[in-house]
Design an enzyme around this catalytic site. Structure first.
Site, PDB file in Angstrom:
ATOM      1  N   GLU A 180       0.010 -16.328 -19.644  1.00 29.71           N
ATOM      2  CA  GLU A 180       0.893 -15.978 -18.521  1.00 29.71           C
ATOM      3  C   GLU A 180       1.489 -17.213 -17.861  1.00 29.71           C
ATOM      4  O   GLU A 180       2.304 -17.104 -16.957  1.00 29.71           O
ATOM      5  CB  GLU A 180       0.151 -15.106 -17.497  1.00 29.71           C
ATOM      6  CG  GLU A 180      -1.143 -15.694 -16.984  1.00 29.71           C
ATOM      7  CD  GLU A 180      -1.882 -14.758 -16.026  1.00 29.71           C
ATOM      8  OE1 GLU A 180      -1.313 -13.759 -15.576  1.00 29.71           O
ATOM      9  OE2 GLU A 180      -3.062 -15.067 -15.728  1.00 29.71           O
TER      10      GLU A 180
ATOM     11  N   CYS B 247      -0.498  -7.034 -21.610  1.00 30.21           N
ATOM     12  CA  CYS B 247      -1.129  -6.206 -20.578  1.00 30.21           C
ATOM     13  C   CYS B 247      -0.359  -6.239 -19.275  1.00 30.21           C
ATOM     14  O   CYS B 247      -0.811  -5.712 -18.264  1.00 30.21           O
ATOM     15  CB  CYS B 247      -2.581  -6.606 -20.365  1.00 30.21           C
ATOM     16  SG  CYS B 247      -2.774  -8.305 -19.781  1.00 30.21           S
TER      17      CYS B 247
ATOM     18  N   ASP C 267       3.242 -12.361 -14.650  1.00 27.17           N
ATOM     19  CA  ASP C 267       3.273 -13.762 -14.224  1.00 27.17           C
ATOM     20  C   ASP C 267       4.155 -14.604 -15.145  1.00 27.17           C
ATOM     21  O   ASP C 267       4.855 -15.497 -14.685  1.00 27.17           O
ATOM     22  CB  ASP C 267       1.851 -14.333 -14.162  1.00 27.17           C
ATOM     23  CG  ASP C 267       1.156 -13.938 -12.871  1.00 27.17           C
ATOM     24  OD1 ASP C 267       1.819 -13.960 -11.822  1.00 27.17           O
ATOM     25  OD2 ASP C 267      -0.028 -13.567 -12.916  1.00 27.17           O
TER      26      ASP C 267
ATOM     27  N   HIS D   1       0.814  -1.215   0.000  1.00 19.85           N
ATOM     28  CA  HIS D   1       0.000   0.000   0.000  1.00 19.85           C
ATOM     29  C   HIS D   1       0.847   1.266   0.000  1.00 19.85           C
ATOM     30  O   HIS D   1       0.527   2.236  -0.670  1.00 19.85           O
ATOM     31  CB  HIS D   1      -0.929   0.002   1.219  1.00 19.85           C
ATOM     32  CG  HIS D   1      -2.139  -0.831   1.003  1.00 19.85           C
ATOM     33  ND1 HIS D   1      -2.948  -1.251   2.018  1.00 19.85           N
ATOM     34  CD2 HIS D   1      -2.674  -1.325  -0.134  1.00 19.85           C
ATOM     35  CE1 HIS D   1      -3.933  -1.965   1.517  1.00 19.85           C
ATOM     36  NE2 HIS D   1      -3.785  -2.031   0.219  1.00 19.85           N
TER      37      HIS D   1
END
Ligand code: PEP
Ligand code: MG
Length: 564
Positions: free
Chosen positions: A420, A491, A444, A180
């Site tokens: 991926e 992506c 990934d 975060h």
């Protein structure tokens, strides 16, 4: 590198130089001191957190705002407050009791091997510290001069409350790019380096610190030469931001005018407007799992359909790729009971949930997507993550057929997959005839090909998608897709990395999808070389044996300084 230079994980770009500032540790009072009561303090904490949430929401940062929305709920959580009241009744000072209750709640969350819940553990501790501070009548931490915050971890609520004009940099000993603290630093455009091993010991007695959030470097008491270098990097950074902004109205194209489709990655319908303003020609990845997190039950079909329809309608005839939930494994949910796993990244997640008793969750999502298509008259592009082979593709089509059964669809969806997992990449030519599109998830794909956990800061340097093994795999996927006439996109984060984007276009990619903040930099990089030059460089990159060498080829092509 000098001994006073530390290397961490680059978390938010930009450079800064300023004295270090350590947030104060939470002090605990002895019993009997006059303190504001627990319920009133908790209520005030919840109000403060709701205020922070509102501030970020109105600043157009809904995803970050949610961190504080969840914290405001934690501050009102009766379980947390009851646990503190029990400890207080046993004789503990009120502020110590809430801190201990926060620690207990955090320990329960942290014991679950789950990145999302681990982040929540830090959030609960942060909420408890805020309530304790209010009880003691203390003011929130404040900066009185330009500073670089230095800590093990910096709670998001502290970051968000510090004066942004004075908080010029962040250096943390813990954390990863997805923590975060890192997400917020990027949103607030504060240069940040996280996962810096040995940071706190190294800054002891240091009067000035410099951080380079692009390269992941922290300099302690930089000497004249380092200062000059940092000033130069800062000037380059200012120029970069201005140059990126100046590309706003340009398309994504090579120097000889060959267009490449530019799409946005979004995490919710509220991000559609920002992507459109930035010039997105579509959505290449709608990460729908965010809509499922931080709630007690899954969003129902109607709620989901409304969210998907709003994105489809906002983008009009531009394509919108909606990814089926990538949940399970490391992203557990309270309403998705799954047995704990030793290796959650290799576990029961995403499409695999369908065969683990949770097919209904996916079918409901598919029904919602089909309804959104019907409602808006726009074709939804449905994309499954974590597809390993043809049997997964067949399962995907079955699930779509189940969702569509009994309905006379006027709008037929396009059904494609994320590439991926290395196994599906290697048989891309066999899979391509059975799907409408490929989108390569380089995040990934890189971690699986190189066996390097993407969340482990100690392995950050190994997670470069420019590794020739990854480039060769991508080349194979593009070839397999194009042989059967389907478009191939990327992506993953590589698409938003200027040198990575050049390599991908050189390899023949059709579309790049990234956070809208990356558009300017990628447009600029691509405009520096012709399609033929990019293709030639890609061929050269496929022949080297180190990621650094492949990267250097494209860095040189766009005139960027080589990474040190
Ligand atoms: C990827 O793996 O590259 C990807 C885009 O998906 P995520 O980062 O959500 O796993
Ligand atoms: Mg992925």
């Amino acid at each position: 590198m000098s001994p006073t230079t530390l290397r961490g994980v680059p978390a938010a770009p930009g450079v800064a130089i300023a004295p270090p500032w350590r947030p104060p540790e939470a002090a605990v009072h002895a019993p009997g001191e006059p303190l504001l009561g627990l319920p009133a303090s908790a209520e005030r904490a919840a109000e403060e957190l709701a205020g922070l949430c509102e501030r970020l929401r109105s600043a157009g940062r809904p995803e970050e705002a949610e961190i504080f929305e969840a914290q405001a709920m934690m501050a009102a959580d009766p379980e947390l407050l009851d646990a503190a009241a029990v400890l207080e009744a046993q004789g503990m000072a009120a502020d110590a009791a809430i801190l201990a209750a926060g620690d207990q709640a955090a320990a329960v969350l942290a014991a679950i091997d789950d990145e999302v819940l681990a982040a929540r553990a830090a959030d609960v501790r942060d909420v408890a510290a805020r309530i304790a501070r209010i009880m003691r009548g203390e003011a929130p931490p404040r900066l009185d001069r330009r500073s670089i915050a230095v800590a093990i971890d910096l709670p998001p609520s502290v970051t968000a409350e510090l004066d942004p004009a004075l908080l010029v940099g962040i250096a943390l000993e813990a954390g990863s790019r997805t923590a975060h603290a890192a997400i917020l630093a990027r949103a607030l455009e504060i240069p940040a380096v996280v996962g810096t091993v040995g940071l706190l010991a190294a800054v002891e007695g240091v009067t000035e610190l410099a951080v380079d959030g692009e390269r992941g470097e922290v300099f302690c008491d930089p000497d004249a030469g380092q200062r000059a270098d940092i000033d130069r990097r800062a000037a380059v950074e200012v120029e970069r931001r201005a140059a990126d902004a100046a590309m706003h109205d340009w398309p994504l194209a090579t120097a000889d005018g060959q267009r490449v489709m530019l799409a946005a990655n979004i995490g919710g319908p509220e991000e559609a407007a920002r992507a459109i303003d930035a010039g997105a020609e579509g959505v290449g990845l709608f990460r729908t799992e965010f809509m499922f997190m931080g709630r007690a039950t899954a969003p129902d079909e109607a709620t989901q359909a409304a969210a998907y329809a709003s994105v489809l309608a906002a983008f009009g005839d531009r394509p919108v790729v909606i990814r089926l939930i990538d949940l399970g494994g490391d992203k557990g949910l309270p309403y998705l009971p799954l047995p704990p796993e030793e290796n959650p990244f290799l576990g029961v997640r995403a499409l695999r949930l369908a065969d683990a008793g949770h097919a209904e969750l996916i079918v409901t999502q598919l029904r919602a997507i089909l309804s959104a298509g019907e409602k808006t008259g726009r074709v939804p592009w449905i994309m499954a993550p974590m597809v390993a082979d043809l049997s997964d593709v067949h399962r995907l089509h079955e699930l779509v057929a189940t969702a569509a059964s009994g309905r006379d669809l006027a709008v037929k969806p396009k059904v494609g997959i994320m590439v991926e997992i290395p196994s599906v990449a290697l048989i891309a030519d066999l899979v391509a005839p059975e799907v409408a599109f490929f989108s390569i998830g380089t995040n990934d794909l890189t971690q699986y090909l190189l066996a390097a956990d993407r969340t482990n800061p100690a392995l950050a340097a190994r997670q470069d998608p420019m590794h020739p093994a990854v480039l060769r795999t991508i080349a194979r996927v593009i070839e397999g897709g194009h042989a059967h006439g389907i478009p191939v996109a990327v992506c993953g984060e590589m698409a938003g990395d200027p040198s990575g984007a050049m390599a991908l276009v050189g390899l023949g990619i059709d579309e790049l999808s990234m956070d809208a903040g990356g558009f300017g930099g990628v447009k600029r990089a691509l405009a520096m070389a012709t399609r033929a030059q990019l293709a030639e460089s890609a061929t050269a990159a496929l022949a080297v044996d180190r990621a650094a060498d492949a990267r250097a080829i494209f860095d040189a092509l766009r005139g960027a300084a080589p990474a040190t």
